[in-house]
Every structure is written in structure tokens, then in C-alpha cells.
Scaffold this motif. Structure first.
Motif, PDB file in Angstrom:
ATOM      1  N   MET A 142       0.807  -1.226   0.000  1.00  0.00           N
ATOM      2  CA  MET A 142       0.000   0.000   0.000  1.00  0.00           C
ATOM      3  C   MET A 142       0.842   1.279   0.000  1.00  0.00           C
ATOM      4  SD  MET A 142      -3.291  -0.378  -0.169  1.00  0.00           S
ATOM      5  CE  MET A 142      -3.942   1.111   0.588  1.00  0.00           C
ATOM      6  N   LYS A 143       2.157   1.169   0.083  1.00  0.00           N
ATOM      7  CA  LYS A 143       3.008   2.360   0.151  1.00  0.00           C
ATOM      8  C   LYS A 143       2.807   3.329  -1.021  1.00  0.00           C
ATOM      9  CE  LYS A 143       6.706   0.573   3.104  1.00  0.00           C
ATOM     10  NZ  LYS A 143       8.132   0.135   3.188  1.00  0.00           N
ATOM     11  N   PRO A 144       2.601   2.850  -2.243  1.00  0.00           N
ATOM     12  CA  PRO A 144       2.389   3.802  -3.348  1.00  0.00           C
ATOM     13  C   PRO A 144       1.138   4.663  -3.195  1.00  0.00           C
ATOM     14  CG  PRO A 144       2.978   1.628  -4.181  1.00  0.00           C
ATOM     15  CD  PRO A 144       2.698   1.465  -2.734  1.00  0.00           C
ATOM     16  N   TYR A 145       0.207   4.240  -2.345  1.00  0.00           N
ATOM     17  CA  TYR A 145      -1.050   4.978  -2.201  1.00  0.00           C
ATOM     18  C   TYR A 145      -1.047   5.912  -0.989  1.00  0.00           C
ATOM     19  CZ  TYR A 145      -2.242   1.164  -5.331  1.00  0.00           C
ATOM     20  OH  TYR A 145      -2.242   0.268  -6.371  1.00  0.00           O
ATOM     21  N   ALA A 146       0.094   5.965  -0.280  1.00  0.00           N
ATOM     22  CA  ALA A 146       0.180   6.813   0.910  1.00  0.00           C
ATOM     23  C   ALA A 146      -0.010   8.285   0.550  1.00  0.00           C
ATOM     24  CB  ALA A 146       1.521   6.602   1.605  1.00  0.00           C
ATOM     25  N   ARG A 147       0.424   8.656  -0.639  1.00  0.00           N
ATOM     26  CA  ARG A 147       0.302  10.061  -1.044  1.00  0.00           C
ATOM     27  C   ARG A 147      -1.158  10.489  -1.207  1.00  0.00           C
ATOM     28  NH1 ARG A 147       1.871   7.231  -5.616  1.00  0.00           N
ATOM     29  NH2 ARG A 147       0.576   7.514  -7.491  1.00  0.00           N
ATOM     30  N   HIS A 148      -2.045   9.512  -1.298  1.00  0.00           N
ATOM     31  CA  HIS A 148      -3.471   9.809  -1.400  1.00  0.00           C
ATOM     32  C   HIS A 148      -4.159   9.780  -0.031  1.00  0.00           C
ATOM     33  CE1 HIS A 148      -3.016   9.553  -5.701  1.00  0.00           C
ATOM     34  NE2 HIS A 148      -2.644   8.280  -5.642  1.00  0.00           N
ATOM     35  N   GLY A 149      -3.374   9.707   1.022  1.00  0.00           N
ATOM     36  CA  GLY A 149      -3.938   9.678   2.368  1.00  0.00           C
ATOM     37  C   GLY A 149      -4.330   8.301   2.842  1.00  0.00           C
ATOM     38  N   LEU A 150      -3.959   7.261   2.079  1.00  0.00           N
ATOM     39  CA  LEU A 150      -4.300   5.887   2.464  1.00  0.00           C
ATOM     40  C   LEU A 150      -3.155   5.292   3.275  1.00  0.00           C
ATOM     41  CD1 LEU A 150      -5.983   4.599  -0.813  1.00  0.00           C
ATOM     42  CD2 LEU A 150      -7.073   5.412   1.274  1.00  0.00           C
ATOM     43  N   ASN A 151      -3.120   5.658   4.536  1.00  0.00           N
ATOM     44  CA  ASN A 151      -2.113   5.164   5.459  1.00  0.00           C
ATOM     45  C   ASN A 151      -2.760   4.255   6.492  1.00  0.00           C
ATOM     46  OD1 ASN A 151       0.487   6.829   4.786  1.00  0.00           O
ATOM     47  ND2 ASN A 151      -1.184   8.321   4.788  1.00  0.00           N
ATOM     48  N   VAL A 152      -1.939   3.428   7.117  1.00  0.00           N
ATOM     49  CA  VAL A 152      -2.442   2.467   8.086  1.00  0.00           C
ATOM     50  C   VAL A 152      -3.067   3.191   9.279  1.00  0.00           C
ATOM     51  CG1 VAL A 152      -0.240   2.278   9.317  1.00  0.00           C
ATOM     52  CG2 VAL A 152      -1.833   0.367   9.341  1.00  0.00           C
ATOM     53  N   ASN A 153      -4.157   2.631   9.817  1.00  0.00           N
ATOM     54  CA  ASN A 153      -4.809   3.214  10.989  1.00  0.00           C
ATOM     55  C   ASN A 153      -4.773   2.237  12.161  1.00  0.00           C
ATOM     56  OD1 ASN A 153      -7.111   1.424  10.748  1.00  0.00           O
ATOM     57  ND2 ASN A 153      -7.914   2.781   9.152  1.00  0.00           N
ATOM     58  N   VAL A 154      -5.287   2.663  13.304  1.00  0.00           N
ATOM     59  CA  VAL A 154      -5.156   1.874  14.542  1.00  0.00           C
ATOM     60  C   VAL A 154      -5.870   0.524  14.453  1.00  0.00           C
ATOM     61  CG1 VAL A 154      -7.175   2.861  15.692  1.00  0.00           C
ATOM     62  CG2 VAL A 154      -5.251   2.045  17.065  1.00  0.00           C
ATOM     63  N   ASP A 155      -6.940   0.446  13.667  1.00  0.00           N
ATOM     64  CA  ASP A 155      -7.691  -0.801  13.559  1.00  0.00           C
ATOM     65  C   ASP A 155      -6.900  -1.893  12.843  1.00  0.00           C
ATOM     66  OD1 ASP A 155     -10.163   0.243  14.693  1.00  0.00           O
ATOM     67  OD2 ASP A 155     -10.321   1.405  12.866  1.00  0.00           O
ATOM     68  N   PHE A 156      -5.885  -1.482  12.092  1.00  0.00           N
ATOM     69  CA  PHE A 156      -5.142  -2.426  11.269  1.00  0.00           C
ATOM     70  C   PHE A 156      -4.467  -3.507  12.097  1.00  0.00           C
ATOM     71  CE2 PHE A 156      -1.409  -3.606   8.638  1.00  0.00           C
ATOM     72  CZ  PHE A 156      -2.086  -4.063   7.523  1.00  0.00           C
ATOM     73  N   TYR A 157      -3.969  -3.150  13.278  1.00  0.00           N
ATOM     74  CA  TYR A 157      -3.234  -4.110  14.103  1.00  0.00           C
ATOM     75  C   TYR A 157      -4.074  -4.751  15.203  1.00  0.00           C
ATOM     76  CZ  TYR A 157       0.997  -2.353  11.863  1.00  0.00           C
ATOM     77  OH  TYR A 157       1.958  -2.012  10.946  1.00  0.00           O
ATOM     78  N   SER A 158      -5.190  -4.124  15.562  1.00  0.00           N
ATOM     79  CA  SER A 158      -5.968  -4.605  16.710  1.00  0.00           C
ATOM     80  C   SER A 158      -6.495  -6.020  16.514  1.00  0.00           C
ATOM     81  CB  SER A 158      -7.138  -3.658  16.978  1.00  0.00           C
ATOM     82  OG  SER A 158      -6.680  -2.365  17.261  1.00  0.00           O
ATOM     83  N   GLY A 159      -7.069  -6.288  15.347  1.00  0.00           N
ATOM     84  CA  GLY A 159      -7.685  -7.585  15.118  1.00  0.00           C
ATOM     85  C   GLY A 159      -6.725  -8.739  15.304  1.00  0.00           C
ATOM     86  N   VAL A 160      -5.473  -8.567  14.856  1.00  0.00           N
ATOM     87  CA  VAL A 160      -4.496  -9.645  14.970  1.00  0.00           C
ATOM     88  C   VAL A 160      -4.126  -9.883  16.434  1.00  0.00           C
ATOM     89  CG1 VAL A 160      -2.131 -10.323  14.432  1.00  0.00           C
ATOM     90  CG2 VAL A 160      -3.593  -9.411  12.645  1.00  0.00           C
ATOM     91  N   ILE A 161      -4.104  -8.825  17.245  1.00  0.00           N
ATOM     92  CA  ILE A 161      -3.841  -8.995  18.677  1.00  0.00           C
ATOM     93  C   ILE A 161      -4.884  -9.939  19.273  1.00  0.00           C
ATOM     94  CG2 ILE A 161      -3.803  -7.851  20.928  1.00  0.00           C
ATOM     95  CD1 ILE A 161      -2.806  -5.339  19.530  1.00  0.00           C
TER      96      ILE A 161
END
Length: 230
Positions: A154-173
Motif C-alpha cells: 500500500m506504500k504507493p497509495y500513501a500520497r493519497h492519504g491511504l495510510n495504516v490506521n489503529v484498527d489495522f493491528y488490533s484484530g491480529v492482537i
């Protein structure tokens, strides 16, 4: 399980949920998870709670409203969707192809983007290392590796504001602890509860009915045709 008063709040939560005393790292990550999910402004669930309190109902009514609002996938329910995505990907090697197919079909990749944070959600970076350690401790490092595969794709889309959020890691915990998905939102609510209560109490102190005006943007006035002439 009965509470163990020798444990911290987060460690005791894991003990009562699983019947096993968590490691120091696991307890610390659970504590961080609760702190990072704390209420932080006029988000959807907090605002909804205030609207409910504005009708002069009681605190319980405001919290029920907040919980219902939190459950939506565009708010607190996103962690479930992230875990479903990780399960669909299956292995780290499939992450890039998964993201490519999603973007080609103009579909959102769950766990990226935020209504307020246009760069990386600052809460996410405080969970990343802990999730990696927990995966190694639980003998399932592949879950973290899949997440990182998605982040890299997803790094190429970071310039469009598509960055990882807090929910991204919670589910795996929660997945690593063997917690069912239907408990994800209630766990989120544990961290959010103190802030909700303060929001409700603040609304009660200087209460007013919250009734926003809406602007009509439909068709202009049209000529009326009597039923007999239609």
C-alpha cells in the motif's frame, strides 16, 4: 474467572478472559491497545452519545447509543474486517496480489485511511512492534508478516492519504489470543468507555437538545397535478 488483584487492569482482563496469566509483553500490549482506543474527540460514537443525552435520558441510554454506533465497520467494527482480510490473504506472499486486485477494482483495503489523520495514524506505530512480539510468542508470526506485506503493497497509495490506521493491528492482537471476532467491538469499548462517560457527564452539566438543521438538496418546487388528471 475470578479477578486476580495482583495483576494490572490489562493483565487481569486477559487472565479473566483466558484463564492464563499473560506474559509481561502480552499484558503491556493489551494495556497499549486500551489506551490507544480511548475516546479522542468528537468522533461518531461520542457525538451519538451526546445526542442521546441531549434528550434528557440517562447515562445508560447514552452508552447504548455509543456502543451501537461503534459497532459500524466505518468506525469501531473495522478490526473485524481487517482480520477477515488477513485470513483471506492466507500467506505473506499473497499480500501484494491481494492489494493489487483490490485497487484495480477500486475497492478499499481495510485498515487504511482515516477521516482525521491524513498521514499514518499515530496510534498505529505504537502497536506495530508489540504485535510482532506477540506473534512470535504465540508461535504465529505469519499474521504480522501478512500485515506488513499489505503495508508494503500500500506504500504507493500513501500520497493519497491511504495510510495504516489503529484498527489495522488490533484484530491480529485479539486473534493471537484466540478471542472470537464478535468480542472485538466490546474490547474496543473497554478503552473507549471512560471518554464516553465524561462526554455524557459534560453534556448533562450544560445540556441542550442537539437538533442539527439539514439542507434540502432535492428537486425544486414542481407544479402539482391533481390525482384526477394523472
Amino acid at each position: 474467572m475470578p479477578a486476580d488483584k495482583t495483576l494490572s487492569h490489562a493483565a487481569n482482563w486477559l487472565w479473566m478472559l483466558k484463564g492464563e496469566t499473560p506474559s509481561e509483553d502480552a499484558a503491556k500490549l493489551a494495556d497499549v491497545d486500551f489506551i490507544l482506543h480511548a475516546e479522542h474527540g468528537a468522533n461518531a460514537s461520542s457525538f451519538a452519545a451526546r445526542v442521546t443525552i441531549g434528550t434528557d435520558t440517562n447515562l445508560h441510554g447514552g452508552i447504548v447509543t455509543a456502543l451501537s454506533t461503534l459497532a459500524g465497520p466505518a468506525h469501531g467494527g473495522a478490526a473485524e474486517d481487517v482480520m477477515k482480510m488477513v485470513q483471506d490473504i492466507g500467506t505473506p506472499e499473497n499480500a501484494a496480489a491481494y492489494v493489487k486486485a483490490k485497487r484495480k477494482n477500486r475497492e478499499a483495503v481495510t485498515g487504511f485511511g482515516h477521516r482525521v489523520y491524513r498521514a499514518e495514524d499515530p496510534r498505529a506505530r505504537h502497536m506495530r512492534d508489540g504485535v510482532k512480539k506477540l506473534g512470535e510468542e504465540m508461535g504465529a508470526p505469519e499474521w504480522y508478516e501478512i500485515l506488513q506485506g499489505v503495508v508494503d503493497a500500500m506504500k504507493p497509495y500513501a500520497r493519497h492519504g491511504l495510510n495504516v490506521n489503529v484498527d489495522f493491528y488490533s484484530g491480529v492482537i485479539y486473534q493471537l489470543h484466540g478471542i472470537p471476532m464478535d468480542l472485538y467491538v466490546p474490547i474496543f469499548a473497554i478503552g473507549r468507555m471512560p471518554g464516553w462517560i465524561i462526554q455524557c457527564m459534560d453534556q448533562q452539566d450544560s445540556n441542550i437538545l442537539i437538533r442539527p438543521l439539514t439542507l434540502y438538496n432535492g428537486p425544486d418546487v414542481r407544479p402539482y397535478t391533481p390525482v384526477s388528471e394523472r
